[in-house]
Design a protein around this motif. Structure first.
Motif, PDB file in Angstrom:
ATOM      1  N   TYR A 188     -13.378  41.077  48.940  1.00 33.08           N
ATOM      2  CA  TYR A 188     -14.395  42.034  48.743  1.00 33.08           C
ATOM      3  C   TYR A 188     -15.590  41.468  47.750  1.00 33.08           C
ATOM      4  N   SER A 189     -16.527  41.929  47.418  1.00 31.77           N
ATOM      5  CA  SER A 189     -17.695  41.384  46.878  1.00 31.77           C
ATOM      6  C   SER A 189     -17.063  41.304  45.414  1.00 31.77           C
ATOM      7  N   PRO A 190     -17.498  40.555  44.605  1.00 31.88           N
ATOM      8  CA  PRO A 190     -17.156  40.136  43.453  1.00 31.88           C
ATOM      9  C   PRO A 190     -17.832  41.178  42.123  1.00 31.88           C
ATOM     10  N   GLU A 191     -18.828  41.851  42.655  1.00 33.39           N
ATOM     11  CA  GLU A 191     -19.619  42.569  41.539  1.00 33.39           C
ATOM     12  C   GLU A 191     -18.735  43.968  41.136  1.00 33.39           C
ATOM     13  N   TYR A 192     -17.543  44.241  41.954  1.00 29.45           N
ATOM     14  CA  TYR A 192     -16.774  45.362  41.602  1.00 29.45           C
ATOM     15  C   TYR A 192     -15.647  44.846  40.878  1.00 29.45           C
ATOM     16  N   ASN A 193     -15.197  43.774  40.741  1.00 29.72           N
ATOM     17  CA  ASN A 193     -14.254  43.194  40.005  1.00 29.72           C
ATOM     18  C   ASN A 193     -14.250  43.754  38.457  1.00 29.72           C
ATOM     19  N   LEU A 194     -15.645  43.087  37.923  1.00 26.03           N
ATOM     20  CA  LEU A 194     -15.562  43.463  36.458  1.00 26.03           C
ATOM     21  C   LEU A 194     -15.378  44.985  36.027  1.00 26.03           C
ATOM     22  N   PRO A 195     -15.900  45.935  36.685  1.00 24.95           N
ATOM     23  CA  PRO A 195     -16.013  47.503  36.511  1.00 24.95           C
ATOM     24  C   PRO A 195     -14.598  48.055  36.745  1.00 24.95           C
ATOM     25  N   ILE A 196     -14.056  47.336  37.738  1.00 21.90           N
ATOM     26  CA  ILE A 196     -12.682  47.783  38.163  1.00 21.90           C
ATOM     27  C   ILE A 196     -11.758  47.639  36.863  1.00 21.90           C
ATOM     28  N   MET A 197     -12.026  46.409  36.520  1.00 18.61           N
ATOM     29  CA  MET A 197     -10.982  45.605  35.375  1.00 18.61           C
ATOM     30  C   MET A 197     -11.303  46.264  34.160  1.00 18.61           C
ATOM     31  N   ILE A 198     -12.516  46.689  33.985  1.00 13.39           N
ATOM     32  CA  ILE A 198     -12.853  47.365  32.943  1.00 13.39           C
ATOM     33  C   ILE A 198     -12.147  48.678  32.639  1.00 13.39           C
ATOM     34  N   ILE A 199     -12.464  49.529  33.896  1.00 13.86           N
ATOM     35  CA  ILE A 199     -11.526  50.733  34.110  1.00 13.86           C
ATOM     36  C   ILE A 199     -10.020  50.743  33.753  1.00 13.86           C
ATOM     37  N   ILE A 200      -9.489  49.719  34.486  1.00  8.38           N
ATOM     38  CA  ILE A 200      -7.893  49.409  34.162  1.00  8.38           C
ATOM     39  C   ILE A 200      -7.612  49.219  32.538  1.00  8.38           C
ATOM     40  N   VAL A 201      -8.398  48.569  32.108  1.00 10.97           N
ATOM     41  CA  VAL A 201      -8.053  48.065  30.756  1.00 10.97           C
ATOM     42  C   VAL A 201      -8.359  49.598  29.869  1.00 10.97           C
ATOM     43  N   LEU A 202      -9.280  50.217  30.059  1.00  6.90           N
ATOM     44  CA  LEU A 202      -9.570  51.699  29.243  1.00  6.90           C
ATOM     45  C   LEU A 202      -8.559  52.472  29.595  1.00  6.90           C
ATOM     46  N   THR A 203      -8.045  52.581  30.745  1.00  5.47           N
ATOM     47  CA  THR A 203      -7.234  53.476  31.187  1.00  5.47           C
ATOM     48  C   THR A 203      -5.808  53.338  30.411  1.00  5.47           C
ATOM     49  N   TYR A 204      -5.525  52.037  30.357  1.00  2.64           N
ATOM     50  CA  TYR A 204      -4.476  51.451  29.838  1.00  2.64           C
ATOM     51  C   TYR A 204      -4.438  51.853  28.155  1.00  2.64           C
ATOM     52  N   LEU A 205      -5.614  51.558  27.666  1.00  2.00           N
ATOM     53  CA  LEU A 205      -5.417  51.750  26.183  1.00  2.00           C
ATOM     54  C   LEU A 205      -5.451  53.180  26.029  1.00  2.00           C
ATOM     55  N   VAL A 206      -6.246  53.998  26.709  1.00  2.00           N
ATOM     56  CA  VAL A 206      -5.952  55.467  26.300  1.00  2.00           C
ATOM     57  C   VAL A 206      -4.491  55.978  26.479  1.00  2.00           C
ATOM     58  N   CYS A 207      -3.928  55.466  27.626  1.00  2.80           N
ATOM     59  CA  CYS A 207      -2.564  55.994  27.873  1.00  2.80           C
ATOM     60  C   CYS A 207      -1.580  55.462  26.890  1.00  2.80           C
ATOM     61  N   THR A 208      -2.007  54.283  25.998  1.00  2.22           N
ATOM     62  CA  THR A 208      -0.982  53.600  25.250  1.00  2.22           C
ATOM     63  C   THR A 208      -1.298  53.887  23.717  1.00  2.22           C
ATOM     64  N   ALA A 209      -2.449  54.481  23.589  1.00  6.67           N
ATOM     65  CA  ALA A 209      -3.119  54.552  22.127  1.00  6.67           C
ATOM     66  C   ALA A 209      -2.068  55.303  21.166  1.00  6.67           C
ATOM     67  N   LYS A 210      -1.397  56.259  21.568  1.00  5.41           N
ATOM     68  CA  LYS A 210      -0.593  56.936  20.663  1.00  5.41           C
ATOM     69  C   LYS A 210       0.674  55.820  20.218  1.00  5.41           C
ATOM     70  N   ARG A 211       1.211  55.252  21.346  1.00  6.54           N
ATOM     71  CA  ARG A 211       2.318  54.344  20.751  1.00  6.54           C
ATOM     72  C   ARG A 211       1.848  52.979  19.954  1.00  6.54           C
ATOM     73  N   MET A 212       0.638  52.719  20.372  1.00  7.22           N
ATOM     74  CA  MET A 212       0.118  51.446  19.558  1.00  7.22           C
ATOM     75  C   MET A 212      -0.148  51.944  18.221  1.00  7.22           C
ATOM     76  N   ILE A 213      -0.755  52.871  18.003  1.00  6.34           N
ATOM     77  CA  ILE A 213      -0.910  53.524  16.489  1.00  6.34           C
ATOM     78  C   ILE A 213       0.069  53.614  15.678  1.00  6.34           C
ATOM     79  N   ILE A 214       1.261  54.302  16.302  1.00 10.06           N
ATOM     80  CA  ILE A 214       2.607  54.367  15.918  1.00 10.06           C
ATOM     81  C   ILE A 214       3.057  52.941  15.350  1.00 10.06           C
ATOM     82  N   PHE A 215       3.078  52.069  16.447  1.00 11.32           N
ATOM     83  CA  PHE A 215       3.536  50.908  16.174  1.00 11.32           C
ATOM     84  C   PHE A 215       2.809  50.098  14.926  1.00 11.32           C
TER      85      PHE A 215
END
Length: 157
Positions: free
Chosen positions: A70-97
């Motif tokens: 696939y064309s590489p210009e989609y890599n960065l936005p998808i990786m950013i979306i993955i990381v942001l989604t992951y941070l939103v899902c684990t923010a509560k646990r990380m703050i408690i940690f």
């Protein structure tokens, strides 16, 4: 509520009477209150796993795009979306940690100043667990703003 019985001799010495009424080691409002510090154990392996998971996901996405050409210009936005989604899902646990890390390594001189029961850090964890991340953080910050050496008492979220 505690009950007291006095005789006439005790009523003559007001200072001793006040001290006997107000000095209770089990009451956080008392100046003689002794907090028992609890130092939680920290699971550093879990923390490292939380840090490595988004990196592994991004590497997998990058590898998949390379394999499927696939064309590489989609890599960065998808990786950013993955990381942001992951941070939103684990923010509560990380703050408690992070609060648990504070409870584990903060000096006794700082942690023993809280006059409330539960302590401000434990209150923050309880309010985040009870009300969710945003409302729990707001309630915890309000509690921190009114915490001082002179006040105190029982205050649960």
């Amino acid at each position: 509520m505690r009950s007291f019985q006095f005789n006439e001799d005790q009523l003559c010495d007001i200072g001793k009477l006040a001290q006997s009424l107000l000095q209770d080691e089990n009451d956080p409002r008392s100046s003689s209150y002794k907090r028992i510090l609890i130092r939680p154990k920290i699971n550093w392996l879990l923390f490292v796993t939380w840090l490595i998971c988004p990196i592994i996901l991004c590497v997998l996405v990058f590898t998949a795009y390379k394999l499927w050409q696939y064309s590489p210009e989609y890599n960065l936005p998808i990786m950013i979306i993955i990381v942001l989604t992951y941070l939103v899902c684990t923010a509560k646990r990380m703050i408690i940690f992070s609060i648990r890390v504070y409870q584990r390594y903060a000096p006794d001189s700082i942690r023993l100043k809280c006059r409330f029961e539960p302590s401000c850090s434990e209150y923050m964890i309880q309010s985040i667990q009870k009300y969710g991340l945003i409302k729990g953080l707001v309630r915890g910050m309000k509690r921190l703003s009114r915490c001082n050496i002179d006040g105190g008492g029982y205050d649960y979220p």
